[in-house]
Design a protein around this motif. Structure first.
Motif, PDB file in Angstrom:
ATOM      1  N   SER A 194      27.295   5.801  30.380  1.00  0.00           N
ATOM      2  CA  SER A 194      27.465   6.435  31.683  1.00  0.00           C
ATOM      3  C   SER A 194      26.632   7.713  31.777  1.00  0.00           C
ATOM      4  N   SER A 195      25.887   7.852  32.863  1.00  0.00           N
ATOM      5  CA  SER A 195      25.098   9.067  33.082  1.00  0.00           C
ATOM      6  C   SER A 195      25.987  10.257  33.415  1.00  0.00           C
ATOM      7  N   SER A 196      27.254   9.990  33.714  1.00  0.00           N
ATOM      8  CA  SER A 196      28.196  11.059  34.059  1.00  0.00           C
ATOM      9  C   SER A 196      28.940  11.611  32.849  1.00  0.00           C
ATOM     10  N   ALA A 197      28.757  10.975  31.688  1.00  0.00           N
ATOM     11  CA  ALA A 197      29.516  11.384  30.504  1.00  0.00           C
ATOM     12  C   ALA A 197      29.158  12.809  30.091  1.00  0.00           C
ATOM     13  N   ALA A 198      30.185  13.588  29.783  1.00  0.00           N
ATOM     14  CA  ALA A 198      30.008  14.975  29.368  1.00  0.00           C
ATOM     15  C   ALA A 198      30.770  15.219  28.074  1.00  0.00           C
ATOM     16  N   ASP A 199      30.391  16.275  27.360  1.00  0.00           N
ATOM     17  CA  ASP A 199      31.039  16.619  26.099  1.00  0.00           C
ATOM     18  C   ASP A 199      32.544  16.743  26.283  1.00  0.00           C
ATOM     19  N   GLY A 200      33.283  16.024  25.496  1.00  0.00           N
ATOM     20  CA  GLY A 200      34.737  16.088  25.543  1.00  0.00           C
ATOM     21  C   GLY A 200      35.387  14.982  26.344  1.00  0.00           C
ATOM     22  N   ASP A 201      34.610  14.271  27.188  1.00  0.00           N
ATOM     23  CA  ASP A 201      35.213  13.195  27.979  1.00  0.00           C
ATOM     24  C   ASP A 201      35.781  12.110  27.077  1.00  0.00           C
ATOM     25  N   ASP A 202      35.048  11.748  26.018  1.00  0.00           N
ATOM     26  CA  ASP A 202      35.529  10.702  25.121  1.00  0.00           C
ATOM     27  C   ASP A 202      36.797  11.145  24.400  1.00  0.00           C
ATOM     28  N   ALA A 203      36.828  12.402  23.961  1.00  0.00           N
ATOM     29  CA  ALA A 203      38.019  12.911  23.271  1.00  0.00           C
ATOM     30  C   ALA A 203      39.222  12.921  24.202  1.00  0.00           C
ATOM     31  N   CYS A 204      39.010  13.325  25.443  1.00  0.00           N
ATOM     32  CA  CYS A 204      40.110  13.346  26.413  1.00  0.00           C
ATOM     33  C   CYS A 204      40.653  11.942  26.647  1.00  0.00           C
ATOM     34  N   LEU A 205      39.772  10.971  26.806  1.00  0.00           N
ATOM     35  CA  LEU A 205      40.229   9.617  27.078  1.00  0.00           C
ATOM     36  C   LEU A 205      40.951   9.019  25.878  1.00  0.00           C
ATOM     37  N   ILE A 206      40.559   9.412  24.667  1.00  0.00           N
ATOM     38  CA  ILE A 206      41.342   9.015  23.489  1.00  0.00           C
ATOM     39  C   ILE A 206      42.736   9.633  23.561  1.00  0.00           C
ATOM     40  N   ALA A 207      42.800  10.891  23.992  1.00  0.00           N
ATOM     41  CA  ALA A 207      44.098  11.566  24.104  1.00  0.00           C
ATOM     42  C   ALA A 207      44.991  10.897  25.141  1.00  0.00           C
ATOM     43  N   TYR A 208      44.402  10.338  26.194  1.00  0.00           N
ATOM     44  CA  TYR A 208      45.188   9.704  27.253  1.00  0.00           C
ATOM     45  C   TYR A 208      45.536   8.251  26.941  1.00  0.00           C
ATOM     46  N   CYS A 209      44.885   7.646  25.945  1.00  0.00           N
ATOM     47  CA  CYS A 209      44.994   6.206  25.767  1.00  0.00           C
ATOM     48  C   CYS A 209      46.326   5.796  25.133  1.00  0.00           C
ATOM     49  N   SER A 210      46.686   4.551  25.386  1.00  0.00           N
ATOM     50  CA  SER A 210      47.842   3.938  24.731  1.00  0.00           C
ATOM     51  C   SER A 210      47.439   3.186  23.483  1.00  0.00           C
ATOM     52  N   LEU A 211      46.168   2.770  23.428  1.00  0.00           N
ATOM     53  CA  LEU A 211      45.697   1.950  22.309  1.00  0.00           C
ATOM     54  C   LEU A 211      44.239   2.281  22.025  1.00  0.00           C
ATOM     55  N   PHE A 212      43.930   2.459  20.730  1.00  0.00           N
ATOM     56  CA  PHE A 212      42.552   2.633  20.294  1.00  0.00           C
ATOM     57  C   PHE A 212      42.148   1.409  19.495  1.00  0.00           C
ATOM     58  N   ILE A 213      40.968   0.855  19.801  1.00  0.00           N
ATOM     59  CA  ILE A 213      40.425  -0.295  19.071  1.00  0.00           C
ATOM     60  C   ILE A 213      39.043   0.087  18.564  1.00  0.00           C
ATOM     61  N   GLY A 214      38.811  -0.116  17.273  1.00  0.00           N
ATOM     62  CA  GLY A 214      37.489   0.200  16.752  1.00  0.00           C
ATOM     63  C   GLY A 214      37.445   0.135  15.249  1.00  0.00           C
ATOM     64  N   GLN A 215      36.331   0.625  14.705  1.00  0.00           N
ATOM     65  CA  GLN A 215      36.162   0.653  13.267  1.00  0.00           C
ATOM     66  C   GLN A 215      36.638   1.995  12.714  1.00  0.00           C
ATOM     67  N   ASN A 216      36.693   2.065  11.400  1.00  0.00           N
ATOM     68  CA  ASN A 216      37.086   3.301  10.742  1.00  0.00           C
ATOM     69  C   ASN A 216      35.907   4.266  10.819  1.00  0.00           C
ATOM     70  N   SER A 217      35.859   4.993  11.925  1.00  0.00           N
ATOM     71  CA  SER A 217      34.748   5.891  12.207  1.00  0.00           C
ATOM     72  C   SER A 217      35.303   7.143  12.868  1.00  0.00           C
ATOM     73  N   GLY A 218      34.405   8.061  13.229  1.00  0.00           N
ATOM     74  CA  GLY A 218      34.842   9.342  13.762  1.00  0.00           C
ATOM     75  C   GLY A 218      35.840   9.281  14.904  1.00  0.00           C
ATOM     76  N   PRO A 219      35.588   8.481  15.949  1.00  0.00           N
ATOM     77  CA  PRO A 219      36.559   8.417  17.053  1.00  0.00           C
ATOM     78  C   PRO A 219      37.937   7.956  16.605  1.00  0.00           C
ATOM     79  N   PHE A 220      37.992   7.008  15.648  1.00  0.00           N
ATOM     80  CA  PHE A 220      39.293   6.594  15.127  1.00  0.00           C
ATOM     81  C   PHE A 220      40.004   7.755  14.450  1.00  0.00           C
ATOM     82  N   GLN A 221      39.258   8.609  13.759  1.00  0.00           N
ATOM     83  CA  GLN A 221      39.880   9.731  13.068  1.00  0.00           C
ATOM     84  C   GLN A 221      40.547  10.680  14.059  1.00  0.00           C
ATOM     85  N   LEU A 222      39.941  10.837  15.235  1.00  0.00           N
ATOM     86  CA  LEU A 222      40.580  11.656  16.263  1.00  0.00           C
ATOM     87  C   LEU A 222      41.840  10.975  16.782  1.00  0.00           C
TER      88      LEU A 222
END
Length: 422
Positions: A235-263
């Motif tokens: 997304s061209s609209s993505a800004a620093d912290g948007d991904d972290a916020c959406l992880i904070a709002y989520c009910s479920l995280f799906i992914g590999q054992n990587s940085g976003p999973f650690q958050l």
């Protein structure tokens, strides 16, 4: 003795500017630091978030009494702000007189911990892996939930409006690791293909979820045109912290054992970890605010020499491999999870979380899988993060098929009273 005193005098004189700079910062902040953490991995998404939390837990020092000195530029200023909100004091080594030289000295001599004029100074070299994973995870208790979802609430309404996220839909965040962010081939064995996740993404959307794919702009586009899907990575609209916020709002995280999973991990989120090559996972946040459920789906491990498929026991109890070179050296090919395997694991998660997961007639196999998981935790072989007794860690039922072929696991099926879960 004189030579020792002389060495101490030289050390004190050489780093006196850093000592005075720390004292000056204490005066400015009106606090006393008991521990100084020289953070050498702050340019890595997951480490920037989690390592100060690990240090606070391991040393039993509250964030307010920890100075985090960033020895490299952080990959997210938003993360720095959030950690400050959690009580940590953060600054760059270059902002403290003598700070960069002190960090280089500690790093060059591979000194993980010293007493520096009455303060504990630690460097993340050798500490967080050789100490935390080996020692802390295997002991009673779990990490405090220092990075709270409430810290992100002030941005929720703006982000929902920005990306058209319906307020009444639960969010599932998907991160499928590629090599664009960390351009290092030695970790490519953890990579996966977004195309194998589309079926599961569509299933979640059909079940009422809004699905967000996170990552970086180098990632492969996701072939999903639903209005309830956001490819934040591209997304061209993505800004620093948007991904972290959406992880904070989520009910479920799906992914590999990587940085976003650690958050997601340190915020106590439900998670499905796919394409896991070995046993490099930990799950520690489980306090009064969280009751997480995690399912793990392992990659298929195949011997290059004879095509032999390694069993679940082989995967769980062998020494952890950390690089692609180690898998190459040992002649192990890693086969990515299929669309069907990922979909089945997502379906299992939803059934377990809703309380309608019917184990009959497979209850013995489910119990054995998670007895093995508990055994892995207790075995203290290599890393001991898997199956922390405080967390709801479960092996995906996709691995049930292995129970019918592995003699060791078949023997466990005869156990009159296996322990279910962990």
């Amino acid at each position: 003795m004189n030579s020792m005193l002389q060495m101490f005098q030289e050390f004190r004189d050489r780093f006196d500017p850093f000592r005075r700079a720390v004292r000056h910062l204490e005066t400015q902040e009106n606090k006393t630091f008991d521990l100084i953490f020289l953070h050498g991995m702050s340019d890595r998404f997951g480490h920037l978030w989690q390592d100060p939390v690990f240090v606070s837990w391991l040393y039993r020092v509250p964030p307010a009494r920890i100075l985090v000195v960033l020895c490299r530029p952080p990959c997210s200023e938003f993360a720095v702000q959030t950690l400050s909100r959690a009580g940590f004091t953060l600054c760059r080594a270059s902002d403290l007189d003598g700070g960069e030289m002190f960090a280089v000295y500690i790093d060059a001599f591979r000194i993980p911990e010293i007493d520096f004029f009455g303060k504990t100074v630690i460097k993340d070299y050798g500490l967080l892996y050789d100490v935390f994973y080996q020692y802390a995870v295997g002991h009673a208790g779990s990490l405090p939930n220092l990075i709270k979802t409430s810290y992100f609430e002030d941005r929720r309404s703006d982000l929902y409006a920005k990306y058209g996220i319906p307020a009444d839909k639960p969010i599932a965040v998907v991160h499928v690791r590629e090599s664009g962010w960390l351009r290092a081939a030695y970790h490519n064995f953890r990579n996966a293909s977004i195309s194998n996740y589309i079926e599961a993404i569509n299933f979640l959307i059909a079940k009422g979820f809004f699905v967000v794919r996170i990552g970086d702009a180098t990632m492969t586009p996701a072939d999903c045109a639903s209005p309830d899907f956001l490819d934040l990575a591209l997304s061209s609209s993505a800004a620093d912290g948007d991904d972290a916020c959406l992880i904070a709002y989520c009910s479920l995280f799906i992914g590999q054992n990587s940085g976003p999973f650690q958050l997601a991990q340190i915020m106590g989120k439900d998670a499905i970890i796919t394409n896991e090559p070995g046993t490099y996972i930990g799950r520690w946040v489980h306090d009064e605010e969280t009751d997480p459920l995690m399912l793990v789906l392992f990659k298929t491990n195949v011997s290059r020499a004879d095509g032999h498929r390694f069993s679940l026991l082989d995967i769980l109890f062998r020494q952890v491999r950390h690089t692609a070179e180690e898998y190459e050296r040992d002649g192990i090919d890693l086969v990515e999870n299929t669309s069907e395997e990922i979909l089945l694991t997502v379906q299992e998660y939803l059934a377990r979380r809703s309380g309608v997961w019917d184990l009959t007639p497979d209850r013995p196999r489910d119990e054995v899988l998670n007895l093995v998981w508990s055994m892995r935790q207790a075995a203290n072989v290599g890393y001991t993060g898997l199956g922390h007794p405080k967390a709801g860690c479960l092996v995906s039922h996709v691995h049930w098929r292995e129970l019918e072929a592995d003699p060791a696991l078949i023997g466990l099926l005869g156990d009159p009273g296996p322990i279910a879960g962990t």
